[in-house]
Design an enzyme around this catalytic site. Structure first.
Site, PDB file in Angstrom:
ATOM      1  N   SER A  76       0.826  -1.209   0.000  1.00 44.96           N
ATOM      2  CA  SER A  76       0.000   0.000   0.000  1.00 44.96           C
ATOM      3  C   SER A  76       0.861   1.260   0.000  1.00 44.96           C
ATOM      4  CB  SER A  76      -0.904   0.035   1.231  1.00 44.96           C
ATOM      5  OG  SER A  76      -1.619  -1.169   1.358  1.00 44.96           O
TER       6      SER A  76
HETATM    7  N1  SAH Z   1      -0.570  -5.015   4.223  1.00 47.96           N
HETATM    8  C1  SAH Z   1       0.095  -5.312   2.972  1.00 47.96           C
HETATM    9  C2  SAH Z   1      -0.805  -5.016   1.766  1.00 47.96           C
HETATM   10  C3  SAH Z   1      -0.856  -6.237   0.947  1.00 47.96           C
HETATM   11  S1  SAH Z   1      -2.033  -6.315  -0.345  1.00 47.96           S
HETATM   12  C4  SAH Z   1       1.440  -4.615   2.868  1.00 47.96           C
HETATM   13  O1  SAH Z   1       1.754  -3.779   3.727  1.00 47.96           O
HETATM   14  O2  SAH Z   1       2.204  -4.937   1.961  1.00 47.96           O
HETATM   15  C5  SAH Z   1      -3.231  -7.417   0.343  1.00 47.96           C
HETATM   16  C6  SAH Z   1      -2.752  -8.770   0.763  1.00 47.96           C
HETATM   17  O3  SAH Z   1      -3.900  -9.468   1.253  1.00 47.96           O
HETATM   18  C7  SAH Z   1      -2.163  -9.638  -0.349  1.00 47.96           C
HETATM   19  O4  SAH Z   1      -0.909 -10.099   0.037  1.00 47.96           O
HETATM   20  C8  SAH Z   1      -3.162 -10.783  -0.485  1.00 47.96           C
HETATM   21  O5  SAH Z   1      -2.579 -12.012  -0.838  1.00 47.96           O
HETATM   22  C9  SAH Z   1      -3.753 -10.828   0.917  1.00 47.96           C
HETATM   23  N2  SAH Z   1      -5.051 -11.475   1.010  1.00 47.96           N
HETATM   24  C10 SAH Z   1      -6.100 -11.434   0.149  1.00 47.96           C
HETATM   25  N3  SAH Z   1      -7.123 -12.171   0.607  1.00 47.96           N
HETATM   26  C11 SAH Z   1      -6.720 -12.703   1.805  1.00 47.96           C
HETATM   27  C12 SAH Z   1      -7.329 -13.564   2.760  1.00 47.96           C
HETATM   28  N4  SAH Z   1      -8.558 -14.027   2.600  1.00 47.96           N
HETATM   29  N5  SAH Z   1      -6.619 -13.895   3.853  1.00 47.96           N
HETATM   30  C13 SAH Z   1      -5.357 -13.442   4.044  1.00 47.96           C
HETATM   31  N6  SAH Z   1      -4.722 -12.631   3.180  1.00 47.96           N
HETATM   32  C14 SAH Z   1      -5.395 -12.266   2.062  1.00 47.96           C
END
Ligand code: SAH
Length: 226
Positions: A76
């Site tokens: 993000s």
């Molecule tokens: N907080 C992260 C943002 C990552 S983007 C950062 O600082 O980099 C969102 C993330 O959520 C992705 O890695 C994706 O694989 C994960 N995601 C999506 N659906 C999910 C679920 N049901 N359970 C756990 N993680 C999930």
């Protein structure tokens, strides 16, 4: 993908576009854009974001931008990380917090600097392993990483003072509300990929009741559910 074994004190400290001075400029920009919580700014000043992005992007890590982290996912934008963190932690010290969507681990590192214990859940095995190893290497011993579908939360460590979700479901997942302490809060982007997503703050007010406040429009990858 970054070779975590090669990260040493020099890499953590950074140089030029990854130096503390560059990071400080990002913090000043966040402050100007309206982030006022000094604990959040102080913590973000310390987290080496250049290690959470692909090595080829390291020189751009302190731009206020999101970047791809592989597997169709993104780290993000710092402003959104700051905003969501500010909404989540406010002024109260927090003991037990859950993040859903570890991704690069950057948001987890920021929260790890602010709360006593953080659990973070990721559903993609490669991202789970990489962020787990990086957070360990950087010395975060209060962060527990888990490989799991976080739309079910992480019941083993519930209830939580706060939950941060960094992928967008179409609706607020009920199990997450159930895993909040009464008085606890969740910050979560909600909406479909084709329409607008809104950042919501959900406060569990009673055993069965909760309150929702709406904040900015945001763009997040979808929260997958199995
Ligand atoms: N907080 C992260 C943002 C990552 S983007 C950062 O600082 O980099 C969102 C993330 O959520 C992705 O890695 C994706 O694989 C994960 N995601 C999506 N659906 C999910 C679920 N049901 N359970 C756990 N993680 C999930």
């Amino acid at each position: 993908m970054r070779d975590i074994a090669s990260i040493d004190a020099f890499a953590i400290k950074g140089v030029g576009m990854t130096s503390q001075r560059t990071r400080d400029r990002l913090i000043e920009r966040l402050h100007k854009k309206g982030i006022s919580n000094s604990d959040v700014l102080r913590t973000m000043r310390l987290v080496p974001r250049h290690l959470f992005v692909d090595e080829a992007m390291a020189s751009r890590a302190y731009e206020d931008a999101s970047f791809p982290i592989g597997h169709g996912q993104t780290i993000s934008q710092p402003f959104i990380v700051a905003k969501m963190t500010e909404l989540l932690v406010e002024n109260t010290p927090m003991e037990n917090v859950l993040e859903v969507g570890t991704g690069s681990g950057y948001q987890a590192a920021v929260l790890g600097g602010l709360v006593k214990n953080l659990h973070t859940v990721e559903v993609i095995p490669e991202l789970y392993r990489q962020s787990r190893d990086l957070l360990y290497k950087l010395g975060y011993r209060n962060i527990r990483t888990h490989l799991s579908d976080g739309s079910w939360g992480w019941p083993d460590a519930a209830p939580y003072d706060a939950i941060m979700v960094t992928a967008a479901p179409n609706e607020i997942p009920e199990p997450l509300i159930q895993q909040l302490k009464i008085g606890g809060r969740m910050v979560i982007p909600v909406g479909s990929q084709n329409s607008e997503q809104k950042l919501l703050m959900v406060t569990r007010t009673t055993e069965t009741g909760f309150e929702v406040k709406e904040f900015d429009s945001v763009i997040f990858v979808p929260l997958v559910s199995s």
